[in-house]
Design an enzyme around this catalytic site. Sequence first.
Site, PDB file in Angstrom:
ATOM      1  N   ALA A 107       0.773  -1.247   0.000  1.00 31.96           N
ATOM      2  CA  ALA A 107       0.000   0.000   0.000  1.00 31.96           C
ATOM      3  C   ALA A 107       0.803   1.296   0.000  1.00 31.96           C
ATOM      4  O   ALA A 107       0.280   2.337  -0.367  1.00 31.96           O
ATOM      5  CB  ALA A 107      -0.950   0.000   1.182  1.00 31.96           C
ATOM      6  N   PRO A 109       3.142   4.392  -0.991  1.00 28.80           N
ATOM      7  CA  PRO A 109       2.892   5.445   0.007  1.00 28.80           C
ATOM      8  C   PRO A 109       1.422   5.722   0.299  1.00 28.80           C
ATOM      9  O   PRO A 109       1.124   6.521   1.185  1.00 28.80           O
ATOM     10  CB  PRO A 109       3.550   6.678  -0.629  1.00 28.80           C
ATOM     11  CG  PRO A 109       3.469   6.421  -2.107  1.00 28.80           C
ATOM     12  CD  PRO A 109       3.617   4.933  -2.279  1.00 28.80           C
ATOM     13  N   GLY A 110       0.505   5.089  -0.433  1.00 27.16           N
ATOM     14  CA  GLY A 110      -0.898   5.238  -0.050  1.00 27.16           C
ATOM     15  C   GLY A 110      -1.812   5.755  -1.142  1.00 27.16           C
ATOM     16  O   GLY A 110      -2.979   6.045  -0.891  1.00 27.16           O
ATOM     17  N   GLY A 111      -1.299   5.853  -2.381  1.00 29.00           N
ATOM     18  CA  GLY A 111      -2.124   6.367  -3.483  1.00 29.00           C
ATOM     19  C   GLY A 111      -3.406   5.558  -3.654  1.00 29.00           C
ATOM     20  O   GLY A 111      -4.507   6.107  -3.650  1.00 29.00           O
ATOM     21  N   LYS A 112      -3.245   4.240  -3.776  1.00 29.99           N
ATOM     22  CA  LYS A 112      -4.446   3.439  -4.053  1.00 29.99           C
ATOM     23  C   LYS A 112      -5.249   3.196  -2.782  1.00 29.99           C
ATOM     24  O   LYS A 112      -6.452   2.980  -2.839  1.00 29.99           O
ATOM     25  CB  LYS A 112      -4.059   2.155  -4.765  1.00 29.99           C
ATOM     26  CG  LYS A 112      -3.475   2.508  -6.122  1.00 29.99           C
ATOM     27  CD  LYS A 112      -3.061   1.378  -6.958  1.00 29.99           C
ATOM     28  CE  LYS A 112      -2.218   1.867  -8.122  1.00 29.99           C
ATOM     29  NZ  LYS A 112      -0.880   2.382  -7.730  1.00 29.99           N
ATOM     30  N   GLU A 130       1.872  -2.463   4.461  1.00 32.02           N
ATOM     31  CA  GLU A 130       3.148  -2.253   3.778  1.00 32.02           C
ATOM     32  C   GLU A 130       4.222  -3.035   4.529  1.00 32.02           C
ATOM     33  O   GLU A 130       4.349  -2.900   5.743  1.00 32.02           O
ATOM     34  CB  GLU A 130       3.488  -0.766   3.729  1.00 32.02           C
ATOM     35  CG  GLU A 130       4.894  -0.442   3.281  1.00 32.02           C
ATOM     36  CD  GLU A 130       5.269  -0.971   1.898  1.00 32.02           C
ATOM     37  OE1 GLU A 130       4.460  -0.897   0.959  1.00 32.02           O
ATOM     38  OE2 GLU A 130       6.394  -1.505   1.769  1.00 32.02           O
ATOM     39  N   ARG A 135       8.567   2.693   4.843  1.00 34.19           N
ATOM     40  CA  ARG A 135       7.484   3.046   3.923  1.00 34.19           C
ATOM     41  C   ARG A 135       6.124   2.966   4.622  1.00 34.19           C
ATOM     42  O   ARG A 135       5.197   3.709   4.297  1.00 34.19           O
ATOM     43  CB  ARG A 135       7.513   2.149   2.686  1.00 34.19           C
ATOM     44  CG  ARG A 135       8.725   2.453   1.792  1.00 34.19           C
ATOM     45  CD  ARG A 135       8.798   1.531   0.586  1.00 34.19           C
ATOM     46  NE  ARG A 135       7.670   1.614  -0.320  1.00 34.19           N
ATOM     47  CZ  ARG A 135       7.497   2.552  -1.261  1.00 34.19           C
ATOM     48  NH1 ARG A 135       8.399   3.490  -1.424  1.00 34.19           N
ATOM     49  NH2 ARG A 135       6.432   2.542  -2.033  1.00 34.19           N
ATOM     50  N   ASP A 174      -1.034  -4.269  -5.646  1.00 34.31           N
ATOM     51  CA  ASP A 174      -0.359  -3.325  -6.549  1.00 34.31           C
ATOM     52  C   ASP A 174       1.125  -3.684  -6.407  1.00 34.31           C
ATOM     53  O   ASP A 174       1.830  -3.103  -5.598  1.00 34.31           O
ATOM     54  CB  ASP A 174      -0.663  -1.898  -6.089  1.00 34.31           C
ATOM     55  CG  ASP A 174      -0.072  -0.855  -7.008  1.00 34.31           C
ATOM     56  OD1 ASP A 174       0.143  -1.156  -8.195  1.00 34.31           O
ATOM     57  OD2 ASP A 174       0.184   0.272  -6.531  1.00 34.31           O
ATOM     58  N   CYS A 227       2.998  -1.329 -12.706  1.00 32.21           N
ATOM     59  CA  CYS A 227       3.310  -0.207 -13.609  1.00 32.21           C
ATOM     60  C   CYS A 227       4.431  -0.669 -14.541  1.00 32.21           C
ATOM     61  O   CYS A 227       5.366   0.075 -14.806  1.00 32.21           O
ATOM     62  CB  CYS A 227       3.662   1.047 -12.830  1.00 32.21           C
ATOM     63  SG  CYS A 227       4.951   0.800 -11.628  1.00 32.21           S
TER      64      CYS A 227
END
Length: 452
Positions: A107, A109-112, A130, A135, A174, A227
């Site tokens: 997770a 840095p927390g975007g999703k 995480e 992090r 992710d 990505c």
Amino acid sequence: MEHHLPQHTFGTAPSWDNTFFEEAHQQAPPVSIRLNPLKETQSFDSLARVPWCTRGRYLESRPVFTLDPLFHAGAYYVQEASSMFVAQAFEQHVKKQQALKVLDLCAAPGGKSTLLASLLEQDDLLISNEVIQTRASILVENMTRWGQMNTWVTNNDPKDFGRVAGFFDAILVDAPCSGSGLWRKDPKAIDEWSTENVQLCKERQQRILADVLPALKKEGILIYATCSYSVEENEQIVDWLIRDMGMESLPMQCDPDWGITETLSPEQKGLGYRFYPWKTRGEGFFLAVFKKQEGIVTDSLYHSVSKQKNNQKAELELHQKMRPYLNTDFEIFTHKELIYAINPVHMPYLEPMRNAFYIKKAGTAMGQILKDLVPEHDLAMSVHLSDAVSRIELSHEEALHYLKKESVKTADGYKGWQVATHQGLALGWGKWMPNRMNNYLPKHYRIRMDIP
Ligand code: SAM
């Protein structure tokens, strides 16, 4: 220093076009943010929308986000547009029958996680995990800014989630990947890329998925994202999940105008969705959605432990003291003398989760009772902060000085604990005395750069 793109590296990727790929890397990446629906301001009303995400917005150019108080207030998260497609996957496939339990495994840095949090209702629970400790701390900071009580943060290895078999309705992986989709934003990563690393990433992705899948309930939804442009990390993983891990591939509805490329896996078993920067306004991204066909369903954590009621009277008194600070129902617990508020429906999960995981944050940290409550930053940032709590509105310049952890001079008349706000959104606590203020912004949240 110039970084050269590896030639024809992704030739096996579906609908690949090397000329377009190279042209796209001559252009600057678009800048996008995603708005927090629970911390609304009018500042962003005129921005263009990210087509696949209701709250995604494009900016014309990249500002210095650190110098925007609204960024610190959690009014938005700076997020690459393609990855906001997770919202579509969740909304199209995660169906709510009862309160949801959702895990974001990788997770930070927390975007999703902030995106998923915005799609949940109050009774739903998001566990943002995480594995890397440093992090995980950044993840806590970002989830604190976002302000929701129903998001907890853990710092565990994927295999630890085997302890809660069949528990989650949905899991997002992710995955750590070779990162080719982000070369335009981070050209240095081009030099670190190799086919050997792609292979290592693929193996690690399989390990992570195999470790966490027992935690997904039967018929639960897995969202897998990278990505990377490499077929090994994307469509080959899709085939493996279907062939060896009992997952069923689910299709997504995509508007043709979005420019997303639907791909069929090499064994033609499942579907994936690719974002190519020359077709979509965003960076390289891959996403696939699955339903788990076999497995167990358990809410056993819910029933297995009855809450210990050691000192009900003291707890009731403490609850009474906390009551004026929040405008929602909550129960409290204490950990290392800090008082926390959590949604009552999540209380039964607390002890079992604490036994199974290293919890960095559960619910809202309220503060510590010394003479009165010494409030925590988390409470100031909460979307449930009661209107009864005193606030002091700061100008843009004052807000930046507050965020640098300086003492802020304001008009006379303010006394005691106040939440400093900008455009009505909380930045943190201060304690105002007759001739000075003590700034209670936690050190690690402060702006370190000079204010122009
Ligand atoms: N989801 C994040 C977001 O949107 O802000 C980005 C996640 S990043 C692509 C992948 C994350 O996986 C990193 O935070 C990394 O520390 C973590 N990670 C690295 N190795 C891992 C492993 N073996 N198991 C689980 N997570 C791992």
